[in-house]
Write a protein that holds these residues in place. Structure first.
Motif, PDB file in Angstrom:
ATOM      1  N   ILE A  97      -0.880  31.943 -18.790  1.00  0.00           N
ATOM      2  CA  ILE A  97      -0.096  31.219 -17.662  1.00  0.00           C
ATOM      3  C   ILE A  97       1.313  31.053 -18.458  1.00  0.00           C
ATOM      4  O   ILE A  97       1.195  30.605 -20.132  1.00  0.00           O
ATOM      5  N   VAL A  98       1.884  30.678 -18.090  1.00  0.00           N
ATOM      6  CA  VAL A  98       3.309  30.425 -18.155  1.00  0.00           C
ATOM      7  C   VAL A  98       4.306  28.297 -17.824  1.00  0.00           C
ATOM      8  O   VAL A  98       3.515  28.264 -16.731  1.00  0.00           O
ATOM      9  N   ALA A  99       4.671  28.013 -18.744  1.00  0.00           N
ATOM     10  CA  ALA A  99       5.159  26.877 -17.995  1.00  0.00           C
ATOM     11  C   ALA A  99       6.413  26.750 -19.092  1.00  0.00           C
ATOM     12  O   ALA A  99       7.120  27.819 -19.445  1.00  0.00           O
ATOM     13  N   GLY A 100       7.671  25.672 -17.979  1.00  0.00           N
ATOM     14  CA  GLY A 100       8.595  25.858 -18.175  1.00  0.00           C
ATOM     15  C   GLY A 100       9.469  25.239 -19.240  1.00  0.00           C
ATOM     16  O   GLY A 100       8.132  24.178 -20.005  1.00  0.00           O
ATOM     17  N   PRO A 101      10.831  25.052 -18.687  1.00  0.00           N
ATOM     18  CA  PRO A 101      11.408  24.161 -19.808  1.00  0.00           C
ATOM     19  C   PRO A 101      10.623  22.905 -20.367  1.00  0.00           C
ATOM     20  O   PRO A 101      11.470  22.486 -21.305  1.00  0.00           O
ATOM     21  N   ASP A 102      10.641  22.287 -19.560  1.00  0.00           N
ATOM     22  CA  ASP A 102       9.723  20.705 -19.108  1.00  0.00           C
ATOM     23  C   ASP A 102       8.270  20.638 -19.651  1.00  0.00           C
ATOM     24  O   ASP A 102       8.089  19.634 -19.778  1.00  0.00           O
ATOM     25  N   GLY A 103       7.902  21.949 -20.058  1.00  0.00           N
ATOM     26  CA  GLY A 103       6.259  22.025 -20.621  1.00  0.00           C
ATOM     27  C   GLY A 103       5.317  22.447 -19.274  1.00  0.00           C
ATOM     28  O   GLY A 103       3.908  22.214 -19.974  1.00  0.00           O
ATOM     29  N   LYS A 104       5.459  21.650 -17.615  1.00  0.00           N
ATOM     30  CA  LYS A 104       4.765  21.973 -16.720  1.00  0.00           C
ATOM     31  C   LYS A 104       4.499  23.237 -16.567  1.00  0.00           C
ATOM     32  O   LYS A 104       5.292  24.288 -16.771  1.00  0.00           O
ATOM     33  N   GLU A 105       3.014  24.131 -15.946  1.00  0.00           N
ATOM     34  CA  GLU A 105       2.864  24.477 -15.818  1.00  0.00           C
ATOM     35  C   GLU A 105       4.049  25.653 -14.709  1.00  0.00           C
ATOM     36  O   GLU A 105       4.020  24.472 -13.380  1.00  0.00           O
ATOM     37  N   LEU A 122       3.792  40.347 -14.736  1.00  0.00           N
ATOM     38  CA  LEU A 122       4.181  38.783 -13.771  1.00  0.00           C
ATOM     39  C   LEU A 122       5.557  39.093 -13.541  1.00  0.00           C
ATOM     40  O   LEU A 122       6.551  39.895 -14.154  1.00  0.00           O
ATOM     41  N   LYS A 123       6.184  37.932 -12.629  1.00  0.00           N
ATOM     42  CA  LYS A 123       7.369  38.376 -12.322  1.00  0.00           C
ATOM     43  C   LYS A 123       7.379  36.729 -12.840  1.00  0.00           C
ATOM     44  O   LYS A 123       7.196  35.530 -12.865  1.00  0.00           O
ATOM     45  N   ILE A 124       9.188  36.822 -13.462  1.00  0.00           N
ATOM     46  CA  ILE A 124       9.564  35.953 -14.421  1.00  0.00           C
ATOM     47  C   ILE A 124      10.354  34.759 -13.288  1.00  0.00           C
ATOM     48  O   ILE A 124      10.733  35.112 -12.699  1.00  0.00           O
ATOM     49  N   PRO A 125       9.161  33.579 -13.262  1.00  0.00           N
ATOM     50  CA  PRO A 125       9.025  32.625 -12.154  1.00  0.00           C
ATOM     51  C   PRO A 125      10.839  31.597 -12.265  1.00  0.00           C
ATOM     52  O   PRO A 125      11.275  31.028 -11.618  1.00  0.00           O
ATOM     53  N   ALA A 126      11.119  31.478 -13.653  1.00  0.00           N
ATOM     54  CA  ALA A 126      12.389  30.510 -14.128  1.00  0.00           C
ATOM     55  C   ALA A 126      13.194  30.653 -15.182  1.00  0.00           C
ATOM     56  O   ALA A 126      12.259  31.374 -15.803  1.00  0.00           O
ATOM     57  N   GLY A 127      13.725  29.999 -15.218  1.00  0.00           N
ATOM     58  CA  GLY A 127      14.701  29.988 -16.004  1.00  0.00           C
ATOM     59  C   GLY A 127      14.979  29.370 -17.640  1.00  0.00           C
ATOM     60  O   GLY A 127      13.672  28.418 -17.492  1.00  0.00           O
ATOM     61  N   GLY A 128      15.798  29.367 -17.983  1.00  0.00           N
ATOM     62  CA  GLY A 128      15.468  28.406 -19.585  1.00  0.00           C
ATOM     63  C   GLY A 128      14.237  28.982 -20.664  1.00  0.00           C
ATOM     64  O   GLY A 128      13.968  29.772 -20.976  1.00  0.00           O
TER      65      GLY A 128
END
Length: 726
Positions: free
Chosen positions: A173-181, A199-205
């Motif tokens: 499970i990947v969570a973004g910089p804001d902690g949301k999945e 996996l393919k990296i979905p977001a930056g930060g």
């Protein structure tokens, strides 16, 4: 004769079973636990330690008279298939999906253990202690990384005793910089039991990754406790530059101890080649080699003026006969913005020979031919090429296969002695399971092996009802209230298989046939693709049911087709019928009648409140018995007099009696003052006179039915009263 043949067959079966029993009549029937659809804590697995060999294995699932599932284990033979059903006819064979639908018998409730033909009493195990599990991401493909890059992960689950616990599935499970999945991907289990994910990296930060395992395999003396997932921090950069691999190529064979030329080049983020001057100060170009067993080696490259990067690498011996290695070109130091491109995935071997099982199907079916295909991978050139070719060309070369470490058969080459030959082996799987297929090539004691997991499933056999009657539907019914189940329970091998649904259209009807999947409706006539769950049921519903009219269409034809290319003949049709009953005019149109009535009532009330006229705020009247008395009279606001304020459907109107008093009883009044749009009118039955300011004489004024609009500050006479409106 037929009876004799049957008796002879039974005798042969019993004889074969007794012969198997005499050879190795060792089996166990016991309970287990399910976790996310996979077997975890297996009671019979505890006996494997008594034999210290791989041949003690789970043969099949069985169901008892209580409807609960067990597993049957045997050793080096098929005793679970032969002897056990004769000695224990209370058990019947079941598939994994049968057991997922039923309840598994818990370990310790019951166990049948036969060793060398003798029943062994087994004491129930003590209550298992809870085994806490920590799930870790132990390795990540080297970075830096950018959004959209492919990321390779190695994961594991470890018990409180520090020992790894095999997992049979799970998710990262990947969570973004804001902690949301933002993403979750399934893990893949290799034949050696290691778990990985791509996996393919979905977001930056700053991202956070967690591994959530499923199906953790435990000993019978253990019970699953709390699972904690350690977060893994991942920083995503802009990646101004990329390191692109040129050599070795994908699937190229590398030989342990033989130098390998590593080559790559630099590009900008748009893929254009750049020179050495593009590197930031202090940056080094590195080749990073991911070896088997989680080991990594770094080799510094030499960067030419045109951006070409070269290095030499001597690989160590692989852990097994051959390991997959991934080689990337990336930057170390400087601005940290030289990111790796796609890796070169090569095969590191001991003998310089690799086996490619890539053409082998991932799924085979019980009782149907399964074709296993392999080819040999050899070094492209160099000193290692000749020994590898000699191995493959050797007339003594034998290529065999095992299934769960039991002999399966021998491969045959289409062009013996040719290194490019394709080798094939056909066999028919006998049981439903996920098995380890191993190909073994050997010559005079030298051996090359390759393993892969193979899923063996039950063949697809579609058995559907000839007709599905959705019944009588009330006009205007919501789609989710019209569903009936298309039952796949008489079918075999349909669980988690893909099918296509399509249907003809109901001529002259508004109603559309839809399928319900996860609470969403999908129109069937255009064709939809769906997967049958373990409940083996698909809700078929009606949408766009006419709100008022009735319908009695001819049955539509629903076609169900298996999408697996192995079963092109598994196509069935089902007639779908329904009837829509109309509604009476009142019940059908009640909603708009009520809406119209509500609108009329609202308009009536609003008009009754807003339409009546009011006196102006400063409208006032002076009254006197004589004309001269008006100068001394006190003005009274019309709004303050009885009837001076407007009401529901009543404009403001006040009456004046002969004695000068005001009243809202207009019949008692000498005259009435009423509010109209922008004016005050007088209604008088006794006549009305107006003072002519030029002649200073009173003149009669005609009062029409609607009244006479009085002018302000003009003296009027009605009866014996004189008044003026200010």
């Amino acid at each position: 004769m037929r009876t004799v043949a049957i008796l002879l067959g039974v005798f042969v079966t019993l004889a074969a079973a007794r012969e198997a029993k005499a050879d190795a009549n060792t089996y166990c029937v016991g309970g287990f636990e399910f976790d996310s659809g996979t077997v975890t804590r297996n009671e019979c697995g505890a006996h494997a330690a008594e034999y210290l060999c791989w041949h003690w294995h789970r043969e099949m699932f069985v169901v008892g008279r209580d409807g609960k599932c067990r597993t049957c284990w045997d050793m080096c033979d098929s005793t679970c298939d032969t002897v056990m059903p004769i000695e224990h006819p209370e058990f019947s064979r079941a598939s994994l999906y049968d057991c997922r639908r039923a309840e598994a018998l818990k370990p310790g409730k019951e166990q049948i253990y036969v060793r060398d033909g003798v029943a062994v009493a087994v004491a129930p195990p003590p209550p298992p202690p809870a085994m806490a599990i920590r799930a870790d991401i132990v390795r990540v493909s080297p970075g830096p990384y950018s959004v959209g890059d492919d990321l390779d992960l190695a994961v594991r689950a470890v018990g409180t005793d520090g020992k790894p616990r095999p997992v049979q599935g799970g998710e990262v499970i990947v969570a973004g910089p804001d902690g949301k999945e933002v993403l979750r991907v399934p893990v893949t289990i290799a034949p050696d039991g290691t778990a990985s994910a791509k996996l393919k990296i979905p977001a930056g930060g700053a991202l956070s990754l967690r591994f959530v395992p499923k199906g953790i395999r435990l000993d019978v003396t253990e019970k699953l406790g709390a699972i904690t997932s350690a977060p893994f921090a991942l920083s995503v950069s802009l990646c101004r530059l990329r390191g692109v691999m040129d050599a070795p190529g994908n699937k190229q064979v590398l030989v342990a101890g033989a130098p390998v030329s590593l080559r790559g080049h630099l590009t900008d983020k748009n893929g254009n080649s750049v020179g050495r001057e593009a590197l930031s100060a202090g940056m080094r170009a590195l080749f990073v080699v991911d070896l088997g067993g989680g080991k990594t080696q770094k080799v510094e490259g030499t960067v030419a003026a045109d951006g070409a990067v070269t290095a030499s690498f001597t690989p160590p011996p692989p852990i097994s006969d051959s390991d997959e290695v991934a080689i990337r070109l990336l930057g170390d130091g400087g601005a940290g913005d030289l990111c790796p491109g796609a890796p070169a995935v090569a095969r590191l071997t001991k003998l310089g020979v690799g086996i490619d099982l890539g053409a082998t199907p991932a799924t085979c079916y019980v009782g149907m031919p399964c074709r296993v295909t392999l080819s040999f991978l050899l070094p492209v050139a160099g000193d290692s090429r000749a020994p590898a070719e000699a191995f493959v060309r050797d007339p003594a070369l034998a290529v065999t296969a095992t299934l769960n470490d039991e002999a399966l058969g021998t491969f045959a080459a289409d062009r013996p002695g040719d290194p490019a030959s394709t080798w094939t082996l056909n066999f028919e799987p006998k049981m439903i399971a996920e098995v380890a297929l191993e190909a073994i090539a050997s010559v005079l004691g030298k051996q090359v092996t390759e393993r892969r997991m193979l899923k063996v499933r039950e063949p697809i056999v579609l058995e559907l009802p000839a007709e599905l009657d959705l019944g009588t539907i009330n006009a205007g019914a919501a789609w989710h209230g019209t569903c009936k189940t298309l039952d796949f329970s008489r079918s075999r091998g349909v669980e988690e298989q893909e099918f296509r649904l399509e249907s003809t259209k109901a001529l002259g009807c508004e109603t559309t046939l839809v399928a319900n999947a996860d609470g969403m409706r999908y129109p069937v006539p255009a064709g939809i693709q769906f997967t049958v769950g373990i409940d083996r049921a698909v809700p078929i519903c009606l949408d766009d049911v006419p709100r008022c009219a009735s319908e009695s269409p001819e049955p539509v034809t629903l076609t169900v087709k298996a999408l697996s290319p192995d079963f092109p003949d598994q196509v069935r049709t089902v007639r779908i019928r329904w009837k829509v009953t109309g509604r009476s005019f009142l019940s059908c149109h009640a909603w708009w009648i009520a809406l119209l009535a509500g609108t009329v009532v609202t308009a009536f009330i609003a008009y009754g409140i807003l339409a009546p006229h009011s006196f102006a705020t400063d409208d006032a009247i002076k009254l006197a018995g004589k004309e001269q008395g008006l100068a001394r009279a006190t003005a009274r606001r019309l709004r303050d007099l009885p009837g001076g304020k407007r009401g529901f459907y009543r404009s403001a109107a006040t009456g004046v009696r002969e004695d000068g008093s005001a009243t809202d009883k207009h019949r008692q009044a000498t005259f009435v003052l009423a509010a109209v749009r922008g004016a005050v009118v007088i209604r008088s039955t006794g006549g009305l006179r107006r003072l002519n300011r030029q002649t200073r004489k009173f003149e009669d004024v005609p009062v029409e039915k609607g009244g006479y609009a009085v002018s302000k500050n003009v003296t009027y006479q009605a009866g014996s009263l004189y008044f003026l409106i200010t």
